[in-house]
Structures are given as C-alpha cells and as structure tokens.
Scaffold this motif. Structure first.
Motif, mmCIF file in Angstrom:
data_model
loop_
_atom_site.group_PDB
_atom_site.id
_atom_site.type_symbol
_atom_site.label_atom_id
_atom_site.label_comp_id
_atom_site.label_asym_id
_atom_site.label_seq_id
_atom_site.Cartn_x
_atom_site.Cartn_y
_atom_site.Cartn_z
ATOM 1 N N ALA A 76 0.824 -1.211 0.000
ATOM 2 C CA ALA A 76 0.000 0.000 0.000
ATOM 3 C C ALA A 76 0.858 1.262 0.000
ATOM 4 O O ALA A 76 0.611 2.213 -0.756
ATOM 5 N N LEU A 77 1.885 1.263 0.831
ATOM 6 C CA LEU A 77 2.740 2.454 0.914
ATOM 7 C C LEU A 77 3.607 2.602 -0.330
ATOM 8 O O LEU A 77 3.813 3.719 -0.825
ATOM 9 N N ILE A 78 4.109 1.486 -0.856
ATOM 10 C CA ILE A 78 4.910 1.548 -2.084
ATOM 11 C C ILE A 78 4.065 2.063 -3.239
ATOM 12 O O ILE A 78 4.531 2.894 -4.046
ATOM 13 N N PHE A 79 2.831 1.599 -3.349
ATOM 14 C CA PHE A 79 1.956 2.086 -4.418
ATOM 15 C C PHE A 79 1.731 3.588 -4.274
ATOM 16 O O PHE A 79 1.729 4.327 -5.264
ATOM 17 N N THR A 80 1.553 4.049 -3.045
ATOM 18 C CA THR A 80 1.337 5.480 -2.803
ATOM 19 C C THR A 80 2.583 6.285 -3.168
ATOM 20 O O THR A 80 2.492 7.359 -3.786
ATOM 21 N N LEU A 81 3.746 5.781 -2.799
ATOM 22 C CA LEU A 81 4.997 6.462 -3.155
ATOM 23 C C LEU A 81 5.228 6.447 -4.659
ATOM 24 O O LEU A 81 5.863 7.357 -5.207
ATOM 25 N N PHE A 82 4.733 5.406 -5.331
ATOM 26 C CA PHE A 82 4.793 5.382 -6.799
ATOM 27 C C PHE A 82 3.997 6.559 -7.370
ATOM 28 O O PHE A 82 4.468 7.248 -8.288
ATOM 29 N N LEU A 83 2.801 6.783 -6.843
ATOM 30 C CA LEU A 83 2.015 7.939 -7.287
ATOM 31 C C LEU A 83 2.773 9.233 -7.023
ATOM 32 O O LEU A 83 2.774 10.147 -7.862
ATOM 33 N N LEU A 84 3.441 9.300 -5.879
ATOM 34 C CA LEU A 84 4.242 10.480 -5.566
ATOM 35 C C LEU A 84 5.388 10.627 -6.562
ATOM 36 O O LEU A 84 5.664 11.729 -7.059
ATOM 37 N N THR B 254 -5.121 10.345 -2.958
ATOM 38 C CA THR B 254 -5.711 9.433 -3.939
ATOM 39 C C THR B 254 -5.740 8.005 -3.409
ATOM 40 O O THR B 254 -6.769 7.318 -3.472
ATOM 41 N N ALA B 255 -4.601 7.552 -2.872
ATOM 42 C CA ALA B 255 -4.547 6.194 -2.330
ATOM 43 C C ALA B 255 -5.500 6.045 -1.144
ATOM 44 O O ALA B 255 -6.172 5.015 -0.993
ATOM 45 N N THR B 256 -5.554 7.075 -0.313
ATOM 46 C CA THR B 256 -6.467 7.043 0.835
ATOM 47 C C THR B 256 -7.915 6.947 0.384
ATOM 48 O O THR B 256 -8.724 6.199 0.966
ATOM 49 N N LEU B 257 -8.269 7.670 -0.671
ATOM 50 C CA LEU B 257 -9.642 7.636 -1.184
ATOM 51 C C LEU B 257 -10.038 6.238 -1.627
ATOM 52 O O LEU B 257 -11.130 5.752 -1.290
ATOM 53 N N PHE B 258 -9.160 5.557 -2.388
ATOM 54 C CA PHE B 258 -9.466 4.203 -2.836
ATOM 55 C C PHE B 258 -9.669 3.263 -1.646
ATOM 56 O O PHE B 258 -10.544 2.397 -1.668
ATOM 57 N N CYS B 259 -8.848 3.434 -0.622
ATOM 58 C CA CYS B 259 -8.972 2.575 0.560
ATOM 59 C C CYS B 259 -10.236 2.901 1.355
ATOM 60 O O CYS B 259 -10.904 1.985 1.859
ATOM 61 N N LEU C 232 -4.295 2.141 6.909
ATOM 62 C CA LEU C 232 -3.470 2.385 8.084
ATOM 63 C C LEU C 232 -1.993 2.496 7.702
ATOM 64 O O LEU C 232 -1.273 3.365 8.223
ATOM 65 N N PHE C 233 -1.530 1.629 6.808
ATOM 66 C CA PHE C 233 -0.134 1.714 6.377
ATOM 67 C C PHE C 233 0.135 3.019 5.630
ATOM 68 O O PHE C 233 1.212 3.614 5.775
ATOM 69 N N ILE C 234 -0.823 3.455 4.844
ATOM 70 C CA ILE C 234 -0.655 4.719 4.106
ATOM 71 C C ILE C 234 -0.575 5.887 5.079
ATOM 72 O O ILE C 234 0.283 6.780 4.942
ATOM 73 N N LEU C 235 -1.445 5.908 6.082
ATOM 74 C CA LEU C 235 -1.455 7.004 7.045
ATOM 75 C C LEU C 235 -0.182 7.015 7.887
ATOM 76 O O LEU C 235 0.377 8.074 8.176
ATOM 77 N N LEU C 236 0.299 5.836 8.269
ATOM 78 C CA LEU C 236 1.550 5.765 9.026
ATOM 79 C C LEU C 236 2.724 6.244 8.172
ATOM 80 O O LEU C 236 3.624 6.944 8.659
ATOM 81 N N ILE D 101 6.730 10.637 6.699
ATOM 82 C CA ILE D 101 7.246 11.628 5.760
ATOM 83 C C ILE D 101 7.053 13.039 6.308
ATOM 84 O O ILE D 101 7.931 13.904 6.184
ATOM 85 N N MET D 102 5.916 13.288 6.936
ATOM 86 C CA MET D 102 5.668 14.624 7.477
ATOM 87 C C MET D 102 6.600 14.944 8.639
ATOM 88 O O MET D 102 6.897 16.113 8.889
ATOM 89 N N LEU D 103 7.078 13.923 9.363
ATOM 90 C CA LEU D 103 8.076 14.172 10.405
ATOM 91 C C LEU D 103 9.322 14.819 9.808
ATOM 92 O O LEU D 103 9.922 15.717 10.404
ATOM 93 N N CYS D 104 9.708 14.353 8.636
ATOM 94 C CA CYS D 104 10.878 14.932 7.959
ATOM 95 C C CYS D 104 10.552 16.302 7.393
ATOM 96 O O CYS D 104 11.348 17.231 7.490
ATOM 97 N N MET D 105 9.358 16.408 6.786
ATOM 98 C CA MET D 105 8.986 17.682 6.176
ATOM 99 C C MET D 105 8.919 18.814 7.202
ATOM 100 O O MET D 105 9.221 19.974 6.903
ATOM 101 N N THR D 106 8.532 18.456 8.424
ATOM 102 C CA THR D 106 8.426 19.467 9.493
ATOM 103 C C THR D 106 9.683 19.524 10.351
ATOM 104 O O THR D 106 9.692 20.171 11.404
ATOM 105 N N GLU D 107 10.736 18.836 9.894
ATOM 106 C CA GLU D 107 12.043 18.845 10.545
ATOM 107 C C GLU D 107 12.015 18.292 11.963
ATOM 108 O O GLU D 107 12.823 18.666 12.816
ATOM 109 N N LYS D 108 11.073 17.401 12.238
ATOM 110 C CA LYS D 108 11.010 16.737 13.540
ATOM 111 C C LYS D 108 11.766 15.416 13.522
ATOM 112 O O LYS D 108 11.856 14.726 14.540
#
Length: 883
Positions: free
Chosen positions: A386-394, A487-492, A562-566, A571-578
C-alpha cells in the motif's frame, strides 16, 4: 619508446589498484551496498525460518510435474552414466526434452554462478535473497543511496507474486526474474556513460537470465528495456549527444549477442522445436467452424492466450491485497488445498447472524472459495504494498526526466495487457501485430513489469523527497504529497466503507460450480426444490457469501489505509524537521517490510512445507494398477490412464499416452482433439480404440479406475500391406477414422519418395520386433521375404531422428498422421533409430566462445574500474536530469 611507455602505464595501473580499492571501501555507498546484501540475507532466512534451516521442502505443484515427466531421463542417466537423452517417451507417446530438462555441455561454464549468487543459503531463502540482491545492484547503478535501495529491494523481493510462484514451483520463472534488475542495471550504467562496464555487467546477467529458460519473462522485460533505451535516446538528442547514446547502444548490442550466443544451444533448439508445438503455430488441419478460425493467431489460440486474465477491479490488488479474496488455493504439505470462505476472521460472527442451516453452511465451506475474481482461480494476488503504491504515485508527480515516463508507460501497458480478455481489443492489437506476443499464455503474468516499475519509481520519488531540504521540499512537493496520499487514501476509504464498489461478490465462477453441482444432484434424482436450495442462488447462501466476501474487502482496505497514514506521518516528520531524513526512511522501510511480510504469509508459510524425509513415493504413490503394470517385463509399451490423462503424475512410472506439458507437439494435440480426447469425454468410438492400439497402449486404466489389458495393441512395430497416399493433412486425419492400422497405413503424398509406391502384401512369417530400448535410441530386428513398409508405434518428429538399416542411413517417413515408418528391403536386417540433433554440437562451440568472452570483458571492466582514481567513468554521463 611507445612500448616502454605502454609498459609503464600498465605498471602504474597495477600499482594504483590497492590505493583505489582502499579509497572505494571507505565510501558509504560501498560498504552500504554490503550492509544491504547482509540485511537481505537475514530477511530471506527469517521469512522461511525454521523450514529453510531445517531442510524442509516445498513440494510445489509444478516441481512435482517436472519430476514426473523428467523421471525417465533421470533414471536412464543414473543407471548408465550417459549424457541425458534429448527425447523421452514418458508423456504424449514421446516428445523432445528441450523444454523438460534442457542441459548442454556449455552450461557448466556458468551454471555455478547461480549457486554463488544465492550465497549458498538454504532453499528457498537463496531464491528470495537473489531477488533482492539484483534490485540492490540496480539501485547502486542508479546512484540511489544504499538505504533507499534496500527499501526498494525489499519491496521488489517481497512483492506477493514472487512468493506465490515459489509456492507454485515456478522456480525457473523466479530465477529469470531475479536476474532482470541486474541486467537492467548494466543497461543503465552503459547509458550513464560507463558503456564498457555496463555492457559487461549486462552481458553477464542477461546470460544468466536466458539460461534460466523462461523466455516469456525475458520477453516481457524487453518492453521495459525498449522504453528505457528510448528515454535515454530522448535525453541524448535533447543534449546533442546522440553519438554517446549510439556508443552505449552498440556496446549493449554486443553484450546481447554474447548473452544469446552463450545460450545458443538452448535457444536455437527451443526455437526450432517451437515450430512443431502449440506455441509455434497451429494445426495443419483446417478449422471446423468460423469461430475456431477467428481464434487462430500466428501462435496460440486467443482463448488460450487469455485464459488467465486479470479482472478490471482486480487491478486494485496492487493497493489492497485481498480485494478479490486473495487465493483460491494454498500449498499445504505438498498439495494445493482449496481455501475456504469460512476461514476468514469474521466468519463465525457473520454466520451466527445469518442463521444458515447446516447444509447451507456446508455448501459455503466446501464449494465457495475465498477468491471471487476470474473463473480460473489463483494462488494469490499481485500486491506491491500500500505504501509503495502510494509512493509510486508520488514519484509520478515529483521525479523528473524521461525515465520516469518510461516507467509510468510500461506500468500502464502491463496493467492493460494483463486484463487480457477483459480488454480484448487491446490484447488483439498485440496478438496480431507485436512479434512473438501470441506465443505466450497467462497474460496476467505481465504484471511483473508493474511489480518492477512501481517500487523503482517509488524509491526514486522517496529519495528525491527526503534528500531535498525540508523548506524547499515543503514549497515544491506539498501538493504532490497530498495528491498522491489523498488518492490512495480515497481508494482505501471507498473499499472500507463501500466494499461493493469493487465488484459483485457472486461471480461467474460461483455460478459455474453451482451449475455443476446442480447437474450432479439432478442425475442422482434429487428434486428441483432441493437442488435450488443447494445452490449459490439460494438467497440465504448468496447473502452470507456476499457479506463474508465484502468483509474481507473492507478489512483489507482499512489495513492498507493504516499503512498509508503511518507512511504519511513518517514523511511529514521529515517535512516538518522533527526527524532526520534517514529516520523517516527507516520508518518507511519498516512499514514496507511489515506490510509485505505479513501479507505474503497468507499464501506461503510454515504449513506449506514438508519434512526432508518426504520421498518421491509419497508424491507419486504406487497404486495397485501400477504394481500390475510394472510386473510386465516387456521393455517398451504404453499406458492410457483415462482419469489422469491430462496430468503429469502417471509419467513418473510409465510411458504414457497422455501427460501434461505447455508446449506439446501440435500434431499430437490434433490426435487428442480428434481421437484420444474422446476417452476423457466418455464417448470413444471404434476408430479411437484403433488409434490407441497403434500407439501401443497395452494397458488402459478406465474412467472407473479399473485396469484392462488391450490385447489389440499393435506392439512396437509391424509390417503393413499397403500405404495410401493423400493430398493434405485433413485427408490424412480423416482416413484414421476408417483405417485398419494393423493392415494398412495412410500418408501424406510428400512422403512417397521415402516410402515408395509399389507395395507387396506382407508375407506369412514376416517379423519385426524391438531388440533394445533407450529414450533416445531404439533398435529392431526385421525379417521379410519380399520387403515392405514397417510402421513404428513412435511419434514422428521432423528433425533430430536418424535411422539406419544395417548401419546405412534410411529416410524416415510419416504415416497415420503421427507415426514413423521405414521402407525395409527383403531379408534380415538390423534397424536403429537415434535422436541426435546435429544442432546441439554445432551450437555448443559458439556458446563456449561467448561465455569466455563475457568473462574476459568482466575481468577487464573490473581492472579498469579499480585503476580509475576518484571513481571516474568511461565517459561523461548523458542523463544528469534523466531520473
């Protein structure tokens, strides 16, 4: 002076190697490469623990089939020590072994590489390691940081299809796929400017890929190679560096020629053999209906090509694994066990609320599979994570350059082609106009391209995102993150809340099973009311099945969500420099591993294995019929096993009329369609029995399992009174329906020169009998007063077989559509048939030269790279912004 200068340069190069090697070892990317390999080995061992370490084995279905049909040749080699013969009589009354157990003298020069490449790990851990190691090599060639490359390797190696084909026993398909990424790594290196090193690497791994002998997988990845080559061509033209592209392409062309030549014995004989098989063309007989004619292609029939097609909604298994229920069967202790819908987590709760009676519950348990996709069934879905597919879209949104578009295009192409009959118009374009596409079946397996491109582009996207400074990344990529993850979240979410959106829960396959059961019950005299209750169309059963299956869709959709949200949080931890980028990457890697690892355990786990003590006698148990047949000490006769006509198992102990192989001879398939298949359909005619007798079917196991001796079997050879020549194959096949094969034969007129036209009836006392038997060599003794035509109960094959009479060459004719025949002169004679294709010896020399050349190239490339200071390449890279 020039000679002295050259010698000095060589000496200096040799002196520089240790220093350059030490400098290389201190680079993070270098030692990170070996850390990745070590981690992959641990993961591979862990997944198959404790079975791999205990020596437990998988009795995969396809491996059992291979063991059965290859047993005659194996036993012959063990008994005699001779080279493996190229012919076997263990199935279909005889066929070449080019696609059963192909071994050639040149193979020993490089077959050892697979053992080394698998690190000597116990099987099947070695296979899984090989799959990940190849992707690590690809990531290194693309200059992806080692820890991102490791994530990609895990995503590729644990893509569910690969674990599933291990369980199914498609080992050579698996090994072929394992060598694909490092082959592409060489291609990418060549186009990045390191054309010599890249072509040497590509030659090595392409050689190993082809040697693994699964042409279909190699063929599919030609689409990827063409797309990548085109992307680098675009980049070169844009920069005005077309000559660099031509140099790399030329070097890769040489590498391809060497890899092909190294496998020339296998490739050439397979190519020639394919012309005589179902895959290389069609029956010479005319189609009997317009529909049949419409099915014809230059290879297999359309319905056979598309027999295993992916469903439209089933494509979403790339994101949600059990969106169609997962697998219809699972390997358990060496056998494929059908899955039960009642095994799912919520089954007890749903059944308690449904108030089904015992008979209705039994129907669901026994006749309704977890899988509710296409009618053919499956061993499991193609799930990339699930996460790999989402990162593919990214990656599709943030990665720049033509390589991104190449990967996206081949992904879409593979998904469309995998639909097969569910997108017939598109499939027909490839069948009719793309060379060789019609030679392969099971079109859904082309999704291996998507399984390659999706994690590759996902990792390129992840690295680009996390290596961009946070502030710049937030400015440039925030929208892309929201779009891809949204997009991935919507399908799920849709699957979780509205599971019916991905298709009906009651399928065509369910209806087919229900109709079959209804027919059987009606034959047993059950009333219509009882039959309608014991059916998928029973409202209570249909409602329960629908709820059970939709609960699986909902549950797995939530799981993927759940895997997509995690992953989004990481990723947001890095984006927000945490968190540091490597920390976010580590969390993503852990999520990918846990996701795929746990899903794969649904389809292949500890209960799939057998103890090492399991023997062939357990795989192929000796029956009472087997004992009776094997008590016959005659050297050569055949067995017609009607209940198991289309199965491989009978070939383990007997020379059989039937069997299983995906590339049987077209001519023999014609005989099955017109005569032999009637036995399995329960409607054999007198002519069908005569055909069986001319194939020397001495023993017949009937539909009820009882054994009968066929006293009309004509033996290994016999003289006939005459041969009737006909104009075409249709007339030859038609004549079999009225032929008395013990007295006469029918032949195509093109064999008139070989067999002659003046026939004398056989004399009383004329004899011909077999004096020795080996799979590829048969001898006979003949005695005839006037001479005549001898018919042999052996399958005719147009090349490779040589016949001699008293040591002098004799021309082999074909009679009765399928059998061999010889014109025998009067007197006493010794006859020998030997299967010795000259193409084998002719191609082995070329193969040995090519293998040697590849090794020399690798050695020179190694020396060249170790002699270069600072990691300089052979030329300037032409793809700075290509990925």
């Amino acid at each position: 002076m020039d000679s002295v200068s050259t010698n000095s340069n060589i000496i200096q190069i040799i002196k520089d190697i240790p220093a350059n090697l030490m400098q290389m070892c201190r680079q993070p990317q270098f030692y990170g490469f070996f850390i990745s390999l070590f981690a992959s080995a641990i993961l591979a061992l862990a997944y198959f623990y404790p079975d791999a370490t205990m020596g437990n084995e998988l009795r995969q279905h396809d491996m059992q089939q291979g063991a059965a049909i290859g047993q005659e040749v194996k036993a012959y080699v063990e008994a005699t020590g001779d080279e493996a013969p190229r012919w076997t009589n263990s199935l279909f009354s005889g066929m070449p072994t080019f696609q059963i157990s192909p071994t050639y003298p040149s193979d020993g020069l490089f077959s050892w590489i697979t053992q080394v490449y698998g690190l000597g790990l116990p099987s099947p851990s070695n296979l899984l390691f090989m799959m990940m190691a190849g992707f690590i090599i690809l990531m290194a060639a693309m200059k992806v940081r080692w820890y991102y490359g490791l994530i990609g390797a895990v995503a590729w190696g644990f893509s569910t299809y690969f674990i599933i084909i291990i369980g199914a026993g498609h080992i050579w398909k698996f090994v072929t796929l394992a060598y694909v990424p490092p082959t592409i790594a060489g291609i990418i290196l060549a186009y990045r400017g390191r054309w010599f090193t890249g072509s040497a690497l590509a030659a090595l791994f392409a050689m190993m890929q082809i040697q693994s002998n699964h042409v279909q997988m190699s063929y599919y990845f030609m689409f990827v190679i063409i797309a990548l080559s085109a992307s680098y061509l675009y980049q070169a033209l844009r920069k005005g560096e077309s000559m660099r592209w031509l140099k790399a392409t030329g070097a890769l062309a040489v590498a391809a020629i060497l890899a092909v030549t190294a496998n020339l014995p296998s490739l050439y004989n397979t190519y020639e053999y394919s012309k005589e098989t179902m895959r290389g063309g069609h029956s010479e007989l005319s189609a009997t209906t317009d529909d049949a004619s419409a099915e014809k292609t230059s290879g297999l029939d359309r319905d056979y090509i598309t027999q295993y097609s992916y469903g439209r909604a089933e494509t979403f298994t790339l994101l949600i694994p059990d969106i169609k229920g997962g697998a219809s069967a699972k390997p358990v202790a060496g056998a494929m066990r059908p899955t039960s819908l009642l095994d799912i987590d919520k089954a007890d709760e749903i059944l308690a609320n449904s108030r089904l009676n015992e008979a209705e519950t039994g129907y669901i348990n026994n006749y309704v599979s977890r899988y509710f996709g296409e009618p053919e069934g499956t061993n499991g879905p193609v799930y990339v994570g699930a996460l790999i597919f989402t990162l593919f879209l990214l990656g599709c949104l943030i990665v720049r350059g033509p390589v991104k578009w190449a990967l996206l295009c081949v992904t879409i192409l593979s998904i469309m082609l995998a639909l097969g009959r569910n997108m017939q118009w598109f499939t027909d374009l490839f069948i009719d106009y793309v060379p060789m596409y019609s030679k392969f079946r099971t079109v859904e397996s082309i999704l291996v391209i998507a399984e390659f491109a999706i994690p590759l582009l996902a990792i390129l996207g992840l690295q680009k995102l996390l290596t961009t400074p946070s502030k710049e990344a937030r400015r440039r990529y925030t929208n892309a993150i929201y779009i891809s993850f949204g997009t991935a979240t919507l399908f799920c979410l849709l699957g979780w809340l509205f599971p019916g959106i991905y298709g009906p829960a009651i399928t065509e396959g369910d209806q087919q099973i229900s109709q079959m059961i209804g027919y059987q019950l009606s034959q047993q005299g059950y009333p219509e009311e009882a039959i309608s209750m014991f059916s998928i169309n029973n409202p209570s059963i249909a409602a329960a099945v629908t709820e059970l299956r939709r609960s699986m869709v909902s549950s797995d959709s939530l799981r993927s969500l759940l895997f997509i949200l995690l992953g989004f949080g990481a990723i947001m931890l890095c984006m927000t420099e945490k968190a540091k980028p490597w920390m976010s990457a580590a969390i993503v890697g852990l999520l990918v591993c846990v996701d795929l690892y746990s899903v794969n355990k649904r389809y292949l786990d500890h209960e799939s294995f057998c103890s090492p003590e399991a023997s062939a006698t357990e795989m192929f148990p000796l029956t009472a019929n087997d004992r009776t047949i094997l008590a016959d000490t005659a050297m050569n006769y055949r067995v017609m096993n009607i209940p198991e006509f289309y199965q491989a198992a009978p070939s383990y102990r007997h020379k059989t009329i039937g069997g299983y192989h995906a590339a049987k001879l077209s001519r023999y398939q014609d005989l099955i369609d017109r005569h032999l298949g009637n036995f399995t359909r329960g409607v054999p005619s007198e002519a069908d029995f005569r055909v069986l007798s001319m194939l020397n079917a001495k023993y017949i196991i009937g539909p009820d399992g009882n054994l009968a001796v066929n006293h009309d079997a004509l033996g290994n050879a016999w003289f006939v009174d005459k041969v009737t020549y006909v104009d075409n194959p249709d007339a030859e096949m038609k004549a079999l329906s009225a032929l008395s094969p013990e007295m006469e034969a029918v032949a195509d007129k093109k064999f008139a020169n070989a067999l002659g036209k003046n026939f004398a009836p056989k004399s009383i006392g004329d004899t011909i009998f077999e004096t020795s038997y080996a799979p590829g060599k048969l001898t006979y003794s003949a005695s005839s007063a006037r001479g005549g035509i001898a018919v042999f109960s052996e399958v005719y094959f147009p090349w490779g077989w040589e016949a001699t009479i008293d040591g002098k060459p004799a021309e082999i004719g074909r009679v009765n559509y399928i059998l061999r025949a010889l014109a025998i002169p009067a007197g006493h004679h010794s006859i020998e048939f030997k299967f010795k294709p000259t193409s084998v010896s002719h191609t082995v020399v070329a193969a040995k030269v090519a293998v040697t050349a590849i090794y020399i190239l690798l050695f020179l490339a190694l020396i060249f790279n170790l002699s270069r200071k600072g990691g300089k390449t052979e030329g300037k890279s032409i793809d700075k912004d290509c990925i």
